[in-house]
Scaffold this active site. Sequence first.
Site, PDB file in Angstrom:
ATOM      1  N   LEU A 109       5.635  -2.290  10.205  1.00  0.00           N
ATOM      2  CA  LEU A 109       5.060  -1.995   8.896  1.00  0.00           C
ATOM      3  C   LEU A 109       3.610  -1.618   9.160  1.00  0.00           C
ATOM      4  O   LEU A 109       2.927  -2.310   9.922  1.00  0.00           O
ATOM      5  CB  LEU A 109       5.135  -3.202   7.965  1.00  0.00           C
ATOM      6  CG  LEU A 109       6.534  -3.681   7.547  1.00  0.00           C
ATOM      7  CD1 LEU A 109       6.433  -4.950   6.711  1.00  0.00           C
ATOM      8  CD2 LEU A 109       7.280  -2.604   6.780  1.00  0.00           C
ATOM      9  N   ASP A 110       3.124  -0.544   8.543  1.00  0.00           N
ATOM     10  CA  ASP A 110       1.747  -0.142   8.836  1.00  0.00           C
ATOM     11  C   ASP A 110       0.752  -1.113   8.215  1.00  0.00           C
ATOM     12  O   ASP A 110       1.126  -2.003   7.443  1.00  0.00           O
ATOM     13  CB  ASP A 110       1.478   1.312   8.415  1.00  0.00           C
ATOM     14  CG  ASP A 110       1.523   1.527   6.913  1.00  0.00           C
ATOM     15  OD1 ASP A 110       0.996   0.685   6.165  1.00  0.00           O
ATOM     16  OD2 ASP A 110       2.074   2.558   6.467  1.00  0.00           O
ATOM     17  N   ILE A 111      -0.493  -0.946   8.547  1.00  0.00           N
ATOM     18  CA  ILE A 111      -1.514  -1.926   8.167  1.00  0.00           C
ATOM     19  C   ILE A 111      -1.634  -2.088   6.658  1.00  0.00           C
ATOM     20  O   ILE A 111      -1.970  -3.166   6.157  1.00  0.00           O
ATOM     21  CB  ILE A 111      -2.885  -1.536   8.789  1.00  0.00           C
ATOM     22  CG1 ILE A 111      -3.897  -2.687   8.626  1.00  0.00           C
ATOM     23  CG2 ILE A 111      -3.405  -0.224   8.193  1.00  0.00           C
ATOM     24  CD1 ILE A 111      -5.167  -2.492   9.422  1.00  0.00           C
ATOM     25  N   ASN A 112      -1.329  -1.044   5.885  1.00  0.00           N
ATOM     26  CA  ASN A 112      -1.455  -1.110   4.431  1.00  0.00           C
ATOM     27  C   ASN A 112      -0.148  -1.443   3.726  1.00  0.00           C
ATOM     28  O   ASN A 112      -0.074  -1.376   2.495  1.00  0.00           O
ATOM     29  CB  ASN A 112      -1.987   0.231   3.902  1.00  0.00           C
ATOM     30  CG  ASN A 112      -3.397   0.508   4.385  1.00  0.00           C
ATOM     31  OD1 ASN A 112      -4.236  -0.383   4.408  1.00  0.00           O
ATOM     32  ND2 ASN A 112      -3.660   1.738   4.791  1.00  0.00           N
ATOM     33  N   THR A 113       0.881  -1.803   4.485  1.00  0.00           N
ATOM     34  CA  THR A 113       2.174  -2.167   3.907  1.00  0.00           C
ATOM     35  C   THR A 113       2.412  -3.656   4.096  1.00  0.00           C
ATOM     36  O   THR A 113       2.128  -4.210   5.155  1.00  0.00           O
ATOM     37  CB  THR A 113       3.312  -1.373   4.579  1.00  0.00           C
ATOM     38  OG1 THR A 113       3.069   0.021   4.400  1.00  0.00           O
ATOM     39  CG2 THR A 113       4.659  -1.722   3.965  1.00  0.00           C
TER      40      THR A 113
END
Length: 323
Positions: A109-113
Amino acid sequence: MKDTEKLQKILARSGYGSRRELETMITAGRIRVDDHVATLGERVTASSVISIDGHKATVRNEEDMPCRVLVYHKPEGELVTRKDPEGRATVYERMPFIANGRWIAVGRLDINTSGMLLMTTDGELANRLMHPSYEVEREYAVRVFGEVGEAKIQKLLKGVQLEDGMAKFKKILRRGGEGMNQWFHVILTEGRNREVRRLWESQGLIVNRLIRVRIGDLHLPKGLVQGGWMELQAPEVNYLRKLVQMPMVESAVVVSDTDQERQMRQARRAGNKHRQEMQQRAKESRKRKPGGKPGAGKAGTNNANAKKRRPKKRPQRQHQGGS
C-alpha cells in the site's frame, strides 16, 4: 525437501522474503549456492549450501514451517518497506518479534493509502496471493474529487490503457458523498503499483482518500485501530491457502481471548503512538521555511532582531444559558 527445487521457492518458504524480493536479490548477486553466485531459476538440493549476503541460510521443509498470518491496519504515512533512507516509519517496525523467519508483506500500500495489509511468515503464500493468475479480490473504499458520470464508470469497468498495460475495475459501487467529493467501493483482482489511483486519474479525477477494506472474503476487522494487528487462526489461514491452491495446515498459532485482548491493547498504543508521531512531524514541518531550516522565519526577516509580537487580546464572551 524434494530432489531439487527452485532456489527462490525454498528461500521464500523458509521466510527469507517473497519470491519477487528474492529474485531481486539473486539478480543483484547477493545469494550464493555452494561455491558460485546463484542465478535466476537455479534449482538446488537438500545438500546445497546457500548463503545470503555472506550468511548461511537455514532451509526448512514445508512441514516444519509454521504458517502465520497477521492482519495489519496500516495508517497513512507508513511505508511498506524494510528500511527507508529518509527515516520514515515502516510497517515492519510495528510487527511482533519472531525468532525464526521474518514477516513478509502481501503486496504493498503506498504511503498515502491506509487499511488492510496481510503479513505472513510464508513467502510462497505471499507470492501466490499477490500473483494475478489467482485473481484474489481486493476491495477499496475510495473518495474521488470530480464529476463521476456513468460514461466514466463504464470506461473503468471496460478497461483503460495505462503505461504498464490494460487495467480495469471488476466492480464499482457508489457509496454517497457531498458535493464534488464522492465515495465509491471498487474491486479488482490484481495489485499493480498505484493501480486504483491511476485508473481514476485516467478519467481526469483525483483520489483524495484510499482505504483497503477487504482481501478475498476477509474484511478489515472492526475495532482494529490504525497501527494495530491481529493474528489469524487456523480456519482463516487455511481459507487463504485454499484460495491459492496450497495444502491446508493442521494447526496455527492458538490465540486465546487473553492474547486477543493484549493484542488490542498493543494496537491502541500503536495507534496513539502513530498519531503523536504524525502530529510531531507536522509541527516540525510547519516550523521549516522553504529552505528547510527549522525555526526560520519568513524570507527577508532577521529573526535575531525581530520584535516579538504579543497576541491581541480577544474580548471574552459572556456565557448564555442553555444546553
